[in-house]
Scaffold this motif. Structure first.
Motif, mmCIF file in Angstrom:
data_model
loop_
_atom_site.group_PDB
_atom_site.id
_atom_site.type_symbol
_atom_site.label_atom_id
_atom_site.label_comp_id
_atom_site.label_asym_id
_atom_site.label_seq_id
_atom_site.Cartn_x
_atom_site.Cartn_y
_atom_site.Cartn_z
ATOM 1 N N ALA A 1 14.859 -54.657 49.678
ATOM 2 C CA ALA A 1 13.892 -54.122 50.647
ATOM 3 C C ALA A 1 14.566 -53.345 51.770
ATOM 4 N N VAL A 2 15.856 -53.593 51.956
ATOM 5 C CA VAL A 2 16.574 -52.972 53.076
ATOM 6 C C VAL A 2 17.324 -51.743 52.579
ATOM 7 N N GLY A 3 17.067 -50.609 53.175
ATOM 8 C CA GLY A 3 17.927 -49.477 52.845
ATOM 9 C C GLY A 3 17.276 -48.275 52.204
ATOM 10 N N GLY A 4 15.964 -48.347 51.945
ATOM 11 C CA GLY A 4 15.239 -47.132 51.595
ATOM 12 C C GLY A 4 15.395 -46.603 50.191
ATOM 13 N N LYS A 5 16.056 -47.345 49.289
ATOM 14 C CA LYS A 5 16.094 -46.863 47.893
ATOM 15 C C LYS A 5 14.816 -47.334 47.220
ATOM 16 N N THR A 6 14.072 -46.405 46.652
ATOM 17 C CA THR A 6 12.806 -46.756 46.011
ATOM 18 C C THR A 6 12.854 -46.299 44.561
ATOM 19 N N GLY A 7 11.922 -46.761 43.739
ATOM 20 C CA GLY A 7 11.880 -46.195 42.394
ATOM 21 C C GLY A 7 11.349 -47.129 41.337
ATOM 22 N N CYS A 8 11.499 -46.654 40.103
ATOM 23 C CA CYS A 8 11.074 -47.446 38.943
ATOM 24 C C CYS A 8 11.983 -47.086 37.769
ATOM 25 N N ASP A 9 11.837 -47.855 36.705
ATOM 26 C CA ASP A 9 12.624 -47.585 35.501
ATOM 27 C C ASP A 9 11.923 -46.493 34.669
ATOM 28 N N PHE A 10 12.629 -45.965 33.698
ATOM 29 C CA PHE A 10 12.029 -44.998 32.780
ATOM 30 C C PHE A 10 12.549 -45.322 31.392
ATOM 31 N N GLY A 11 11.682 -45.904 30.552
ATOM 32 C CA GLY A 11 12.138 -46.399 29.259
ATOM 33 C C GLY A 11 13.235 -47.430 29.505
ATOM 34 N N SER A 12 14.366 -47.253 28.822
ATOM 35 C CA SER A 12 15.435 -48.228 29.019
ATOM 36 C C SER A 12 16.376 -47.828 30.163
ATOM 37 N N TYR A 13 16.057 -46.737 30.849
ATOM 38 C CA TYR A 13 16.925 -46.297 31.955
ATOM 39 C C TYR A 13 16.467 -46.953 33.246
ATOM 40 N N ILE B 1 8.487 -55.070 43.083
ATOM 41 C CA ILE B 1 7.301 -54.644 43.842
ATOM 42 C C ILE B 1 7.698 -53.820 45.064
ATOM 43 N N THR B 2 8.757 -54.239 45.780
ATOM 44 C CA THR B 2 9.107 -53.470 46.983
ATOM 45 C C THR B 2 9.623 -52.073 46.606
ATOM 46 N N ASP B 3 10.401 -51.971 45.527
ATOM 47 C CA ASP B 3 10.883 -50.642 45.094
ATOM 48 C C ASP B 3 9.715 -49.728 44.707
ATOM 49 N N MET B 4 8.753 -50.292 43.944
ATOM 50 C CA MET B 4 7.657 -49.434 43.447
ATOM 51 C C MET B 4 6.660 -49.084 44.551
ATOM 52 N N THR B 5 6.403 -50.030 45.437
ATOM 53 C CA THR B 5 5.445 -49.742 46.518
ATOM 54 C C THR B 5 5.999 -48.649 47.430
ATOM 55 N N ALA B 6 7.282 -48.778 47.764
ATOM 56 C CA ALA B 6 7.889 -47.775 48.634
ATOM 57 C C ALA B 6 7.935 -46.412 47.939
ATOM 58 N N PHE B 7 8.153 -46.428 46.630
ATOM 59 C CA PHE B 7 8.163 -45.162 45.882
ATOM 60 C C PHE B 7 6.765 -44.535 45.891
ATOM 61 N N ALA B 8 5.747 -45.362 45.638
ATOM 62 C CA ALA B 8 4.370 -44.841 45.654
ATOM 63 C C ALA B 8 4.064 -44.253 47.036
ATOM 64 N N ALA B 9 4.483 -44.949 48.091
ATOM 65 C CA ALA B 9 4.239 -44.438 49.454
ATOM 66 C C ALA B 9 4.938 -43.094 49.643
ATOM 67 N N SER B 10 6.133 -42.968 49.084
ATOM 68 C CA SER B 10 6.909 -41.743 49.318
ATOM 69 C C SER B 10 6.309 -40.530 48.620
ATOM 70 N N ILE B 11 5.570 -40.761 47.528
ATOM 71 C CA ILE B 11 5.010 -39.595 46.812
ATOM 72 C C ILE B 11 3.522 -39.404 47.093
#
Ligand SMILES: NC(=O)c1ccc[n+]([C@@H]2O[C@H](COP(=O)([O-])OP(=O)(O)OC[C@H]3O[C@@H](n4cnc5c(N)ncnc54)[C@H](O)[C@@H]3O)[C@@H](O)[C@H]2O)c1
Length: 393
Positions: A159-171, A128-138
């Motif tokens: 949550a610490v360090g600013g890496k955000t994102g999500c998976d893509f298929g099996s990646y 959740i923290t990775d995806m929320t931060a990614f959504a905020a960034s875009i």
């Protein structure tokens, strides 16, 4: 060939992302008091959580503000009874770490007339923290972001360090951005409701941070293996709180110096090169991330010894400590048994390492250690890697 060059420079695009306030809370988590207090002038918030976290008892008062509660459906959006805030509830766990989930956060924010001043607040584990931060960034080219990590792993790492994102298929984590949160709210007692496997997974990252940066913390973890089953015991509360604070501040100091992983941030991959490869080769979900990292730290210790970087005593100390927390340290992980001869297994794992996205050349780089807090990044010959993977057995 001659050429002329012109450089154009900009002020930071997202002024709010140049610093992060990290708040440590004591006592029972109270998300309503933590997040919904304050004046009427607050900017709009888009809260994001998952079905499991939204059903925790400590979330009752918070979710009630949005007219929802236990058993809320995945992918549901709830409007706050007063004001303009919304709550997005996603499915729980890695399978939901998709671009569709990220887009559903964006869609909910758009429906609620979100602006760049809107604050996206992720309440949950690393997914959740990775995806929320990614959504905020875009969102509209960059809104604002706050995080409330609720797993041990997300407190000390994700949550610490600013890496955000999500998976893509099996990646895994193939889509994302660097976008540090403006505030991180850390409430250690969230970990009391975690399933044991999730807690154990977070502990592996704690051990990693201690090996890299804190000899005193490593000593304490080494002499207190009871912490593995001791979350509910008051005798371990001070140590748990200390380990979270130490890990957060050590990771914060690394990312302050190297946000985009050009140098020292790579140290944080101790145990991960071996661990990721094991996770991949064992088959999705067969080895928990933390268990993979712990096994990887044992393999890194053996490789360090084999390359003459550390003494046998040091490698044995690391492995003994990992075993006392019930992690596997043998050359061939039980999850790989039955997948061919020892040599086959070692070569399969080595092949997966070569494919890892962090290896820019065909050579595999490893984070190895001379001792606690004495770490090097180096390449190793295939023969040495295969040997510590049990190929010579
Ligand atoms: N951004 C980074 O730097 C970074 C670093 C490490 C890991 N990660 C990412 O973090 C993710 C893993 O995070 P995770 O281990 O927190 O997994 P997770 O977010 O899937 O959470 C694990 C499970 O625990 C549940 N949960 C969360 N908090 C709870 C609580 N307090 N009580 C009970 N249940 C709770 C969740 O609903 C979920 O089912 C991975 O996707 C990984 O890529 C990111």
């Amino acid at each position: 060939m001659n050429y002329e060059e012109k450089i154009i420079e900009y002020p930071p695009v997202h002024p709010g992302t140049d610093r992060t306030f990290i708040r440590f809370y004591e006592g029972e988590p109270n998300p309503k008091a933590m997040l919904l207090g304050g004046c009427d002038e607050m900017p709009q918030r888009v809260f994001v959580t998952d079905t499991t976290v939204s059903s925790l008892p400590c979330m009752d008062e918070f979710t009630a503000e949005f007219g929802t509660g236990k058993g809320a459906a995945a992918n549901s959006v709830h409007k706050r009874r007063s004001g303009k805030d919304i709550l997005v509830i996603l499915g729980a766990g890695e399978p939901f770490k998709t671009i569709e989930s990220v887009l559903s956060i964006v869609a909910a924010a758009l429906d609620a007339n979100g602006q760049r001043s809107t604050v996206f607040v992720g309440i949950g584990g690393g997914v959740i923290t990775d995806m929320t931060a990614f959504a905020a960034s875009i969102f509209k080219r960059g809104a604002r972001c706050e995080l409330v990590p609720t797993t041990l792993l997300s407190m000390v790492d994700a949550a610490v360090g600013g890496k955000t994102g999500c998976d893509f298929g099996s990646y895994k984590n193939m889509i994302g951005s660097f976008f540090p949160a403006q505030k991180i709210h850390i409430c250690p007692e969230f970990i009391k409701t975690l399933p044991q496997s999730e807690y154990r997974s977070g502990l592996a990252e704690v051990v990693k941070t201690a090996l890299l940066f804190s000899a005193p913390l490593f000593d304490k973890l080494e002499s207190n293996p009871g912490i593995l089953d001791g979350r509910g015991k008051s005798e371990f509360a001070p140590l748990i709180s200390e380990m979270i604070r130490t890990c957060v501040s050590e990771k914060a100091s690394v990312v302050e110096q190297d946000l985009t992983e050009k140098g020292m941030r790579m140290l944080l991959n101790l145990g991960h090169t071996f661990g990721h490869a094991l996770e991949t080769c064992a088959g999705l979900g067969k080895v928990a991330h933390g268990d993979g990292v712990a096994w990887g730290m044992a393999r890194a210790a053996d490789l360090s010894e084999r390359l003459g970087l550390c003494t046998k005593e040091y490698a044995e100390r690391v492995k003994r400590m990992l075993r006392s927390y019930t992690w596997e340290t043998s050359e061939i992980h039980p999850a790989m048994e039955g997948k061919g001869s020892a040599g086959d297994i070692a070569r399969t794992i080595f092949g997966a390492m070569k494919k890892d996205k962090k290896n820019s050349s065909s050579k595999v780089r490893f984070v190895l250690q001379r001792g606690v807090c004495d770490t090097v990044i180096t390449e190793a010959d295939e023969g040495d890697v295969l040997a510590v993977l049990g190929a010579e057995r």
